[in-house]
Write a protein that holds these residues in place. Structure first.
Motif, PDB file in Angstrom:
ATOM      1  N   ARG A  54     100.610   1.455  88.835  1.00  0.00           N
ATOM      2  CA  ARG A  54     101.074   0.618  89.904  1.00  0.00           C
ATOM      3  C   ARG A  54     102.205   1.534  90.965  1.00  0.00           C
ATOM      4  O   ARG A  54     102.307   1.340  92.014  1.00  0.00           O
ATOM      5  CB  ARG A  54     101.785  -0.441  89.781  1.00  0.00           C
ATOM      6  CG  ARG A  54     100.811  -1.482  89.346  1.00  0.00           C
ATOM      7  CD  ARG A  54     101.236  -3.155  89.309  1.00  0.00           C
ATOM      8  NE  ARG A  54     102.199  -3.501  88.343  1.00  0.00           N
ATOM      9  CZ  ARG A  54     101.827  -3.857  87.118  1.00  0.00           C
ATOM     10  NH1 ARG A  54     100.621  -3.971  86.778  1.00  0.00           N
ATOM     11  NH2 ARG A  54     103.009  -3.787  86.188  1.00  0.00           N
ATOM     12  N   ALA A  55     102.839   2.442  90.064  1.00  0.00           N
ATOM     13  CA  ALA A  55     104.042   3.074  90.668  1.00  0.00           C
ATOM     14  C   ALA A  55     103.628   4.411  90.880  1.00  0.00           C
ATOM     15  O   ALA A  55     104.409   5.173  91.830  1.00  0.00           O
ATOM     16  CB  ALA A  55     105.155   2.985  89.763  1.00  0.00           C
ATOM     17  N   ALA A  56     102.873   5.238  89.897  1.00  0.00           N
ATOM     18  CA  ALA A  56     102.690   6.612  90.164  1.00  0.00           C
ATOM     19  C   ALA A  56     101.739   7.097  91.433  1.00  0.00           C
ATOM     20  O   ALA A  56     100.870   6.338  91.784  1.00  0.00           O
ATOM     21  CB  ALA A  56     102.198   7.224  88.804  1.00  0.00           C
ATOM     22  N   ILE A  57     101.918   8.315  91.752  1.00  0.00           N
ATOM     23  CA  ILE A  57     101.052   9.081  92.709  1.00  0.00           C
ATOM     24  C   ILE A  57      99.634   9.270  92.091  1.00  0.00           C
ATOM     25  O   ILE A  57      98.780   9.185  92.324  1.00  0.00           O
ATOM     26  CB  ILE A  57     101.643   9.868  93.375  1.00  0.00           C
ATOM     27  CG1 ILE A  57     102.870   9.763  94.078  1.00  0.00           C
ATOM     28  CG2 ILE A  57     100.707  10.749  94.279  1.00  0.00           C
ATOM     29  CD1 ILE A  57     103.680  10.755  94.662  1.00  0.00           C
ATOM     30  N   VAL A  58     100.024  10.029  90.764  1.00  0.00           N
ATOM     31  CA  VAL A  58      98.812  10.775  89.982  1.00  0.00           C
ATOM     32  C   VAL A  58      99.167  10.506  88.622  1.00  0.00           C
ATOM     33  O   VAL A  58     100.485  10.588  88.133  1.00  0.00           O
ATOM     34  CB  VAL A  58      98.947  12.063  90.318  1.00  0.00           C
ATOM     35  CG1 VAL A  58      97.769  12.857  89.161  1.00  0.00           C
ATOM     36  CG2 VAL A  58      98.162  12.521  91.758  1.00  0.00           C
ATOM     37  N   ILE A  59      98.291   9.824  87.836  1.00  0.00           N
ATOM     38  CA  ILE A  59      98.236  10.155  86.340  1.00  0.00           C
ATOM     39  C   ILE A  59      97.359  11.011  85.901  1.00  0.00           C
ATOM     40  O   ILE A  59      96.081  10.971  86.149  1.00  0.00           O
ATOM     41  CB  ILE A  59      98.058   8.695  85.965  1.00  0.00           C
ATOM     42  CG1 ILE A  59      99.291   7.590  86.197  1.00  0.00           C
ATOM     43  CG2 ILE A  59      98.246   8.603  84.172  1.00  0.00           C
ATOM     44  CD1 ILE A  59      98.919   6.285  85.925  1.00  0.00           C
TER      45      ILE A  59
END
Ligand SMILES: [Zn+2]
Length: 77
Positions: A54-59
């Protein structure tokens, strides 16, 4: 809201020096944010995957590399 990209391989390979921000184990999951990044071991990365997506740009998920090479301590006596 932007969609999080889940990549199977880190753009910058993770090394032994990359440690989990929760427990200090070797990191295999990297969450990239606009303000920086967090790295996690497989256990904590999976545990936090929902809020991270929900919060990261890329995982970046390199958990397939866990046990890909034998641990140096595996054969020590
Ligand atoms: Zn951890």
């Amino acid at each position: 809201m932007t969609a999080t990209t889940l990549t199977p391989r880190p753009v910058v390979p993770m090394t032994l020096a990359d440690r989990c921000d929760r427990c200090g184990a070797q990191a295999f999951i990297r969450a990239v944010f606009t303000s920086g990044e967090l790295t996690f071991c497989g256990h904590h990365g999976r545990e936090l995957l929902a809020p991270l997506t929900r919060a990261a740009i890329v995982i970046e998920d390199a958990t397939d590399l866990i046990n890909a090479q034998p641990s140096p301590s595996a054969n020590s006596d």
